[in-house]
Motif scaffolding. Sequence first.
Motif, short mmCIF file in Angstrom:
data_model
loop_
_atom_site.label_atom_id
_atom_site.label_comp_id
_atom_site.label_asym_id
_atom_site.label_seq_id
_atom_site.Cartn_x
_atom_site.Cartn_y
_atom_site.Cartn_z
N ASP A 16 0.81 -1.30 0.05
CA ASP A 16 -0.10 0.10 -0.12
C ASP A 16 0.83 1.30 0.29
OD1 ASP A 16 -1.39 2.44 1.58
OD2 ASP A 16 -2.89 0.82 1.03
N ARG A 25 -3.50 -8.15 -2.10
CA ARG A 25 -4.44 -7.47 -3.09
C ARG A 25 -3.91 -8.02 -4.65
NH1 ARG A 25 -5.95 -1.48 -2.43
NH2 ARG A 25 -7.83 -2.22 -3.60
N LEU A 28 -6.21 -8.46 -7.35
CA LEU A 28 -6.74 -7.25 -8.42
C LEU A 28 -5.92 -6.83 -9.49
CD1 LEU A 28 -8.12 -5.04 -5.25
CD2 LEU A 28 -9.35 -6.50 -6.72
N ASP A 77 -2.85 2.20 -10.54
CA ASP A 77 -4.23 2.53 -10.70
C ASP A 77 -5.38 2.02 -9.54
OD1 ASP A 77 -3.81 3.43 -13.39
OD2 ASP A 77 -4.36 1.43 -14.40
N LEU A 78 -4.51 1.23 -8.64
CA LEU A 78 -5.40 0.66 -7.41
C LEU A 78 -4.68 1.40 -6.33
CD1 LEU A 78 -5.28 -3.14 -8.58
CD2 LEU A 78 -7.23 -1.23 -8.46
#
Length: 369
Positions: A16, A25, A28, A77-78
């Motif tokens: 993150d 994640r 994703l 993008d995330l």
Amino acid sequence: MTAPAIGVEEEFHIVDTGTRHLVPRSALLLETLPKDRFTVEMQRAALESHTLPSPHLREVARDLTALRAATIAAARDLGLGVVAAGSAPLTDLKKMLVTPDPRYERIARDYQLLAREQLICATQVHVEVGDPDLAIALSHRLAPWLAPLLALSCSSPYWLGNDTGYASYRTLVWWRWPTAGPMAKFESAAEYEQMIEELIRSGVICDVGMVYFDIRPSAHVPTVELRICDSCTRVDDIVLIAGLFRALVVREQAAIRRDPHARVHLETVRAATWQAARSGMEGELIDPAEGVRGPAAWVVERMVAGLRPQLEEAGDWELVPALARDALGRGSSAARQRRAFARRGSLADVVDLLIAETGQGSALLTAAT
């Protein structure tokens, strides 16, 4: 004669960008990445890419750079960052998740904390070897030469928020698995496969994919696979390791034809590997040729010089020594991470450094093209 093809599998941590912690994640990201070039890992906080096989180091570098760029763009993008390193400095074990796959779930049940702490990433290099018996012989005979390659990749000094005192703590985490470490001598591929069948029958491992030797014959492609190295923050270091490993494979093939019965002492190999994991490029390594300790740069330079005939044959003699000089001049990722931490005492700064270096691509190769 065309040089043997090389392929690289590269594992990445997902973090993150706000907290700089590992986050589960990767699924994703994988939704938006090409399924034929990317895959899951056991932990949802990591993913893996793989290059197409090529005999040309510059093509491998371009492929690695493109795959990284795709991964970084999908992550951005995330609100996520991508880290190519043996370990991620900031991790909350309670928030980590195993990928929902029957095989991974079985490993998690069987190995418990060992599987939950499998929060490490590696660089794996495949070199084409078509003869299964030769691949078995190479996997044993090349073991003494792997420690300098590990040292060039060392990028895991921090583990669960602590400085471990090691340049590659990933190596120690990896060694806890029952089939990790150097590979013993087997007389044939058939004998090796019989050993694997015995391990599976014992229930200690569930399949051939859990054979985690530092170097092994691949179970799915006709290659010898180098597995000892940390993930590398810089593409150039991967290309350097790949070029040296291919040269070692080619040289040792000729040595096996001259003396097929030579045996490696695995105790000294483990000692040399530990030394490389402890000190990386900033201390001493054990020279594979002489068995004596010396400055890491001296050991690497001797190895490169000794491989000149094989590097010249592959067309790599100008490139690989240049990459080695650059790597020795920069020092290890582990040392750069510690310098980043020393400036403000912040592991977030270390993560930022890793994100930045992962995204740099291959500057030296671009300049040399």
